[in-house]
Design an enzyme around this catalytic site. Sequence first.
Site, PDB file in Angstrom:
ATOM      1  CB  THR A   1     -32.373   3.835  -9.538  1.00 61.82           C
ATOM      2  OG1 THR A   1     -33.733   3.847  -9.114  1.00 61.82           O
ATOM      3  CG2 THR A   1     -31.486   3.585  -8.350  1.00 61.82           C
TER       4      THR A   1
ATOM      5  N   GLY B   1     -37.606   0.263 -10.100  1.00 63.11           N
ATOM      6  CA  GLY B   1     -38.346   0.195  -8.854  1.00 63.11           C
ATOM      7  C   GLY B   1     -38.643  -1.259  -8.533  1.00 63.11           C
TER       8      GLY B   1
END
Length: 531
Positions: free
Chosen positions: A345, A428
């Site tokens: 991310t 995550g």
Amino acid sequence: MNNLMPTGFHAMVASPHYLATQIGSRILQQGGNAYDAAVAISAALAVVYPHMTGLGGDAFFLMYDARSKKVEALNGSGRAAGQATPEAFRKRGLQAIPHRGVLSAITVPGMVDAWWEVSSKRGRLPWEQLLSPALQFAENGFPISRDLAVWMVRDEPLLRRSVSMARTFLHQGRLKRQGERLTQPELAATLRILQTDGRDAFYNGRLMHSITTSMAHDGGLLTEDDFRAHRSDWVEPISTTYRGNVIYQLPPNSQGFSALMMMNMLERLNVSKLERHSAEFYHCMTEVVKKAFADRDCYLSDPAFVSIPLERLLSKAYASHLLNCIKLQPPHAGQHCSSASGQDTAYAAVRDEEGNAVSFIQSLYFDFGSAYMPGTSGMILQNRGSYFSMDSYHPNRLEPGKRTFHTLMPGMITREGKPFLLMGTQGGEGQPQTQLSIMTGVLDYGCSIQEAIALPRWVYGRTWGEDSDKLRIENRGLDTEAQRLKLWGHDVELLPSWSGVAGQAQGIMIGEQGLLSGAADPRGDGMAIGW
């Protein structure tokens, strides 16, 4: 490993790549606001951080508008293809959604539409200007960063299996190295069309036609109808209070509510009395995380398909009930088995001179996403949809037009109605936990934003291929504390002192008299710029 923490009174930008941060700074100095800068940074990251994010992924924005003095949110995540059903996979002889390849790319990429929404509704510079830096990076190239080089080596077999990805990341049969120039001419051509024709090129025009034609040829499920139906949603942020501050997150399908649940539990404890590097601290945090994750895993999905009892989950009374179920004295590890999730991310934050603030995050889900590039788009599609369940009784079961359980969760804290802290991280399972570390570091231990990001982190959870949860802790002289945690029932793994497993966080703090402090994670390639 501690970075310089810039301070200023006018504006601040922090992102996981120094080039993207520079672009955000330039946009602000060209007369743009925080919204313009956020779109330009996001687009730049889609080029210079292709292992973490890209045009084929999703994005979430949490924003404070200085004029209205309101916090607002944009959900830029895509929905499952109309043909994406468990039966469609079973007909292909599959009992689960693949993690890679064209059949893992079953949700519409939402990020481009999110850019358009933020730019058209809140920005003031021309769309073409915001995408120009990303286009230049794709066309003229940029030096491969440390983090990108590490992931290219790690995923070399994956890159070699795809002709188009090999064409991008290899040179004369060998993997490109850190510091070498990476050009992406096919991605540049895609960006040029997007720059000229706007979001419609991606969802209703020639880019959409090219993407869906290539996917149909390769056996994919996304169609033109799926792209045409896509829209981002302006949603009401969810929040809770913590020691006089208000913490904001996006509502489901984001996992942001889990962090609010954790902070509700911690508010009932005198956290500052726990020594920050003690076994007692890590035990307390881990057990709070387990309780929140149990409810997250039970309920989180698309609220258009599943009823999620947020009012109860975010109530202070429920937090008290959960806390009473935790064995803090004497310490004992509770049982919970989380679902394995991706962790790749990119998070960034901007605050402009007018007081507007944007906290935003984007992703392809896995490193290099689906590892599938449609045609000559130069764009990697996300594999976010692979997180759907094939179990018809699961809240996150696969259904056409549904948004999946999403790990992305940009955070914001306000104090006396104005932004005080913008924070977020890669990861995550690690996202709510790292936010927990940052928030308690600032609010309970009096850290600066740079100090809070530099604190040794823990990540509780399970990664792909593991049968049980582990408690991973960055080891900064914590061998004795790890042994104590093991005696209390935790499955502890000590990480290197500055580990990539702990993610890459960025943040901006707005202090007294408007002093801005910015921080980029020393574990990554980021930078903060302020003046």
